[in-house]
Write a protein that holds these residues in place. Structure first.
Motif, PDB file in Angstrom:
ATOM      1  N   ASP A 172     -12.198  14.429 -11.205  1.00 41.92           N
ATOM      2  CA  ASP A 172     -12.149  13.644  -9.919  1.00 41.92           C
ATOM      3  C   ASP A 172     -10.744  13.553  -9.383  1.00 41.92           C
ATOM      4  OD1 ASP A 172     -12.601  11.588  -8.129  1.00 41.92           O
ATOM      5  OD2 ASP A 172     -13.271  10.238  -9.493  1.00 41.92           O
ATOM      6  N   ILE A 173     -10.600  14.390  -8.326  1.00 40.74           N
ATOM      7  CA  ILE A 173      -9.284  14.627  -7.725  1.00 40.74           C
ATOM      8  C   ILE A 173      -8.914  13.428  -6.732  1.00 40.74           C
ATOM      9  CG2 ILE A 173     -10.349  15.889  -5.478  1.00 40.74           C
ATOM     10  CD1 ILE A 173      -7.046  16.892  -7.306  1.00 40.74           C
ATOM     11  N   GLN A 174      -9.760  12.738  -6.493  1.00 42.20           N
ATOM     12  CA  GLN A 174      -9.747  11.641  -5.630  1.00 42.20           C
ATOM     13  C   GLN A 174      -9.069  10.425  -6.461  1.00 42.20           C
ATOM     14  OE1 GLN A 174     -12.512  10.320  -2.411  1.00 42.20           O
ATOM     15  NE2 GLN A 174     -13.708  11.853  -2.766  1.00 42.20           N
ATOM     16  N   HIS A 175      -9.616  10.376  -7.512  1.00 44.49           N
ATOM     17  CA  HIS A 175      -9.075   9.498  -8.578  1.00 44.49           C
ATOM     18  C   HIS A 175      -7.974   9.751  -8.977  1.00 44.49           C
ATOM     19  CE1 HIS A 175     -10.677   6.203 -11.654  1.00 44.49           C
ATOM     20  NE2 HIS A 175      -9.352   5.947 -11.195  1.00 44.49           N
ATOM     21  N   PHE A 176      -7.345  10.937  -9.138  1.00 48.00           N
ATOM     22  CA  PHE A 176      -6.134  11.528  -9.572  1.00 48.00           C
ATOM     23  C   PHE A 176      -5.070  10.952  -8.542  1.00 48.00           C
ATOM     24  CE2 PHE A 176      -2.970  15.014  -8.949  1.00 48.00           C
ATOM     25  CZ  PHE A 176      -2.351  14.585  -9.978  1.00 48.00           C
ATOM     26  N   LEU A 177      -5.538  11.468  -7.222  1.00 46.49           N
ATOM     27  CA  LEU A 177      -4.327  11.025  -6.209  1.00 46.49           C
ATOM     28  C   LEU A 177      -4.306   9.649  -6.108  1.00 46.49           C
ATOM     29  CD1 LEU A 177      -5.446  13.776  -3.612  1.00 46.49           C
ATOM     30  CD2 LEU A 177      -3.455  13.659  -5.154  1.00 46.49           C
ATOM     31  N   PHE A 178      -5.540   8.716  -6.116  1.00 45.71           N
ATOM     32  CA  PHE A 178      -5.165   7.292  -5.874  1.00 45.71           C
ATOM     33  C   PHE A 178      -4.454   6.588  -7.256  1.00 45.71           C
ATOM     34  CE2 PHE A 178      -8.778   7.303  -2.904  1.00 45.71           C
ATOM     35  CZ  PHE A 178      -7.890   6.730  -1.702  1.00 45.71           C
ATOM     36  N   SER A 179      -4.583   7.106  -8.381  1.00 44.80           N
ATOM     37  CA  SER A 179      -4.073   6.646  -9.475  1.00 44.80           C
ATOM     38  C   SER A 179      -2.607   6.838  -9.345  1.00 44.80           C
ATOM     39  CB  SER A 179      -4.583   7.294 -10.871  1.00 44.80           C
ATOM     40  OG  SER A 179      -3.795   6.676 -11.757  1.00 44.80           O
ATOM     41  N   LEU A 180      -2.168   8.207  -9.146  1.00 50.30           N
ATOM     42  CA  LEU A 180      -0.774   8.485  -8.747  1.00 50.30           C
ATOM     43  C   LEU A 180      -0.245   7.567  -7.763  1.00 50.30           C
ATOM     44  CD1 LEU A 180       1.098  10.616  -9.819  1.00 50.30           C
ATOM     45  CD2 LEU A 180       0.642  12.107  -8.211  1.00 50.30           C
ATOM     46  N   CYS A 181      -0.948   7.336  -6.611  1.00 50.36           N
ATOM     47  CA  CYS A 181      -0.299   6.518  -5.712  1.00 50.36           C
ATOM     48  C   CYS A 181       0.018   5.178  -6.252  1.00 50.36           C
ATOM     49  CB  CYS A 181      -1.313   6.447  -4.478  1.00 50.36           C
ATOM     50  SG  CYS A 181      -1.334   7.799  -3.194  1.00 50.36           S
ATOM     51  N   GLU A 182      -0.952   4.478  -7.041  1.00 51.69           N
ATOM     52  CA  GLU A 182      -0.724   3.223  -7.567  1.00 51.69           C
ATOM     53  C   GLU A 182       0.517   3.012  -8.138  1.00 51.69           C
ATOM     54  OE1 GLU A 182      -4.538   0.449  -8.455  1.00 51.69           O
ATOM     55  OE2 GLU A 182      -4.251   2.267  -9.860  1.00 51.69           O
ATOM     56  N   TYR A 183       0.841   3.911  -9.208  1.00 48.50           N
ATOM     57  CA  TYR A 183       1.988   3.918 -10.108  1.00 48.50           C
ATOM     58  C   TYR A 183       3.277   4.279  -9.138  1.00 48.50           C
ATOM     59  CZ  TYR A 183      -0.292   4.245 -14.620  1.00 48.50           C
ATOM     60  OH  TYR A 183      -1.129   4.169 -15.734  1.00 48.50           O
ATOM     61  N   LEU A 184       3.393   5.285  -8.220  1.00 50.55           N
ATOM     62  CA  LEU A 184       4.303   5.433  -7.346  1.00 50.55           C
ATOM     63  C   LEU A 184       4.741   4.222  -6.371  1.00 50.55           C
ATOM     64  CD1 LEU A 184       3.845   9.268  -6.570  1.00 50.55           C
ATOM     65  CD2 LEU A 184       5.700   8.149  -8.114  1.00 50.55           C
ATOM     66  N   ASN A 185       3.787   3.809  -5.868  1.00 50.45           N
ATOM     67  CA  ASN A 185       3.892   2.549  -4.945  1.00 50.45           C
ATOM     68  C   ASN A 185       4.382   1.063  -5.625  1.00 50.45           C
ATOM     69  OD1 ASN A 185       3.321   2.623  -2.054  1.00 50.45           O
ATOM     70  ND2 ASN A 185       1.612   3.751  -2.922  1.00 50.45           N
ATOM     71  N   ALA A 186       3.919   0.971  -6.911  1.00 47.61           N
ATOM     72  CA  ALA A 186       4.291  -0.142  -7.876  1.00 47.61           C
ATOM     73  C   ALA A 186       5.904   0.129  -8.111  1.00 47.61           C
ATOM     74  CB  ALA A 186       3.466  -0.209  -9.124  1.00 47.61           C
ATOM     75  N   TYR A 187       6.242   1.412  -8.615  1.00 48.33           N
ATOM     76  CA  TYR A 187       7.580   1.735  -8.969  1.00 48.33           C
ATOM     77  C   TYR A 187       8.503   1.382  -7.634  1.00 48.33           C
ATOM     78  CZ  TYR A 187      11.816   4.668  -9.186  1.00 48.33           C
ATOM     79  OH  TYR A 187      12.954   4.830  -9.297  1.00 48.33           O
ATOM     80  N   SER A 188       8.283   2.071  -6.634  1.00 51.56           N
ATOM     81  CA  SER A 188       8.872   1.881  -5.448  1.00 51.56           C
ATOM     82  C   SER A 188       9.222   0.411  -5.223  1.00 51.56           C
ATOM     83  CB  SER A 188       8.362   2.684  -4.029  1.00 51.56           C
ATOM     84  OG  SER A 188       8.432   4.041  -4.446  1.00 51.56           O
ATOM     85  N   GLY A 189       7.932  -0.377  -5.304  1.00 50.50           N
ATOM     86  CA  GLY A 189       7.941  -1.715  -4.908  1.00 50.50           C
ATOM     87  C   GLY A 189       9.001  -2.557  -5.983  1.00 50.50           C
ATOM     88  N   ARG A 190       9.037  -2.378  -7.065  1.00 52.20           N
ATOM     89  CA  ARG A 190       9.809  -2.947  -8.158  1.00 52.20           C
ATOM     90  C   ARG A 190      11.361  -2.457  -7.700  1.00 52.20           C
ATOM     91  NH1 ARG A 190       5.731  -0.906 -11.715  1.00 52.20           N
ATOM     92  NH2 ARG A 190       7.205   0.858 -12.412  1.00 52.20           N
ATOM     93  N   TYR A 192      12.712  -1.586  -5.031  1.00 50.51           N
ATOM     94  CA  TYR A 192      13.017  -2.034  -3.698  1.00 50.51           C
ATOM     95  C   TYR A 192      13.355  -3.475  -3.756  1.00 50.51           C
ATOM     96  CZ  TYR A 192      12.439  -4.177   0.945  1.00 50.51           C
ATOM     97  OH  TYR A 192      12.783  -4.500   2.167  1.00 50.51           O
ATOM     98  N   GLN A 193      12.686  -4.373  -4.765  1.00 47.94           N
ATOM     99  CA  GLN A 193      13.036  -5.596  -4.950  1.00 47.94           C
ATOM    100  C   GLN A 193      14.534  -5.911  -5.666  1.00 47.94           C
ATOM    101  OE1 GLN A 193       9.730  -8.298  -6.724  1.00 47.94           O
ATOM    102  NE2 GLN A 193       8.603  -6.397  -6.393  1.00 47.94           N
ATOM    103  N   ALA A 194      14.751  -5.038  -6.912  1.00 44.44           N
ATOM    104  CA  ALA A 194      15.936  -5.027  -7.434  1.00 44.44           C
ATOM    105  C   ALA A 194      16.945  -4.740  -6.665  1.00 44.44           C
ATOM    106  CB  ALA A 194      15.666  -4.019  -8.705  1.00 44.44           C
ATOM    107  N   ASP A 195      16.792  -3.658  -5.772  1.00 49.92           N
ATOM    108  CA  ASP A 195      17.972  -3.229  -4.868  1.00 49.92           C
ATOM    109  C   ASP A 195      18.257  -4.482  -3.714  1.00 49.92           C
ATOM    110  OD1 ASP A 195      17.856  -0.637  -6.007  1.00 49.92           O
ATOM    111  OD2 ASP A 195      16.790   0.205  -4.369  1.00 49.92           O
ATOM    112  N   GLN A 196      17.165  -5.067  -3.294  1.00 48.50           N
ATOM    113  CA  GLN A 196      17.354  -5.931  -2.381  1.00 48.50           C
ATOM    114  C   GLN A 196      18.063  -7.213  -3.184  1.00 48.50           C
ATOM    115  OE1 GLN A 196      16.734  -4.379   0.644  1.00 48.50           O
ATOM    116  NE2 GLN A 196      15.998  -6.528   1.157  1.00 48.50           N
ATOM    117  N   HIS A 281      13.077 -10.805  -4.331  1.00 40.82           N
ATOM    118  CA  HIS A 281      13.926 -11.010  -3.334  1.00 40.82           C
ATOM    119  C   HIS A 281      13.804 -12.142  -2.606  1.00 40.82           C
ATOM    120  CE1 HIS A 281      10.874  -8.247  -1.734  1.00 40.82           C
ATOM    121  NE2 HIS A 281      11.435  -8.692  -0.525  1.00 40.82           N
ATOM    122  N   ARG A 282      12.368 -12.230  -2.484  1.00 37.40           N
ATOM    123  CA  ARG A 282      11.649 -13.367  -1.678  1.00 37.40           C
ATOM    124  C   ARG A 282      12.035 -14.937  -2.357  1.00 37.40           C
ATOM    125  NH1 ARG A 282       5.827 -12.576  -0.346  1.00 37.40           N
ATOM    126  NH2 ARG A 282       5.857 -14.751   0.394  1.00 37.40           N
TER     127      ARG A 282
END
Length: 300
Positions: A172-190, A192-196, A281-282
């Motif tokens: 399931d290539i769609q599930h692969f990409l969406f799952s990868l997006c979830e991990y990367l967005n969550a990591y970038s969000g965490r 970002y908060q620590a940097d702020q 940060h909020r």
């Protein structure tokens, strides 16, 4: 006078004879008209029968041609080597996968996925964001073959790419990409908060912010001022779910005292609630804005 009143032998007056003749003429005309309509209908019926025969002939001819082509195709496939048949089938599958990949990238471009077709397959770009802020981008270069392979990528080593690929890439290539997006967005969000926290609220920290590369474990000491007194707290934030930007476990302790007054115990507990429900940060923006007062409405 006698002629004008002469009666015909059949007892009908001359005026009645003329009317009778007119009626006879009308009947004859009506009969001729019906005869012409009948002849026209017969001619049309004959034409339709001729057309039906022609169409049936064309149908029979097409059926014969279809049977001949099916027979030739069957004979041709019988002469193809088994390996060649498998090779053609696999090629079709790979082409379909490549078309599916193109469609996925076009359909989900707004989610942060984009890409381009390469000579080997497709290169997918995943752009991350948090609270409307565009953050880092990563790429995965896929080789469209059987099985699908990852040729190059820029995914950080602490993201479980191999685990995600083993689970979804081949099925399931769609599930692969969406799952990868979830991990990367969550990591970038965490991250970002620590940097702020480090850049914008360093004045509230009484020591360095400690974090691991995945930013799923943060610990720091901060102070809350109340009048002329400053109360230091120690916080430990753990993100067990790597697809989330909020911690799953939060521990806030008071530094320097074993026990707290009832008021400050409530304050400490409210801090734990805020860290679990509001981006880091909020929370500190609320501390900075309110001074000694804590904006508990954030947690609602």
């Amino acid at each position: 006078m006698e002629r004008a009143h002469t009666i015909c032998q059949d007892g009908v007056s001359s005026g009645g004879v003329l009317a009778h003749l007119e009626r006879l003429e009308a009947q004859v005309n009506k009969s001729h008209k019906k005869s012409e309509e009948l002849q026209s209908a017969q001619a049309e019926e004959s034409a339709l029968e001729t057309k039906i025969h022609q169409l049936r002939h064309i149908r029979d001819k097409l059926r014969a041609e279809v049977k001949q082509r099916q027979a030739r195709a069957k004979a041709s496939s019988a002469n193809v080597e088994p390996d060649q048949t498998v090779e053609i089938s696999e090629q079709d599958v790979l082409e379909r996968k490549q078309e599916n990949m193109k469609a996925i990238l076009q359909a989900y471009h707004f989610t942060g996925l984009s890409g381009k077709v390469t000579s080997r397959g497709v290169c997918v770009c995943i752009s991350t964001a948090f609270e409307g802020n565009l953050l880092d981008s990563y790429f995965v270069d896929l080789v469209i073959q059987k099985p699908l392979q990852i040729h190059h990528h820029s995914i950080p080593g602490f993201i479980p790419l191999e685990k995600i690929a083993a689970k979804y890439l081949q099925t399931d290539i769609q599930h692969f990409l969406f799952s990868l997006c979830e991990y990367l967005n969550a990591y970038s969000g965490r991250k970002y908060q620590a940097d702020q926290l480090q850049s914008d609220f360093a004045a509230l920290l009484t020591g360095p912010l400690q974090r691991n590369p995945l930013c799923n474990l943060l610990s720091f000491t901060y102070k809350v001022d109340l009048g002329d007194r400053s109360f230091p707290f120690c916080a430990r934030l753990l993100y067990k779910d790597l697809t989330r930007t909020l911690p799953t476990d939060v521990t806030v302790t008071y530094q320097g005292m074993e026990t707290l007054s009832t008021a400050w115990e409530k304050q400490r507990a409210s801090h734990e609630t805020l860290f679990c429900t509001v981006p880091l940060h909020r929370v500190f923006a609320s501390f900075s804005r309110e001074g000694e007062k804590l904006d508990l409405s954030l947690a609602s």
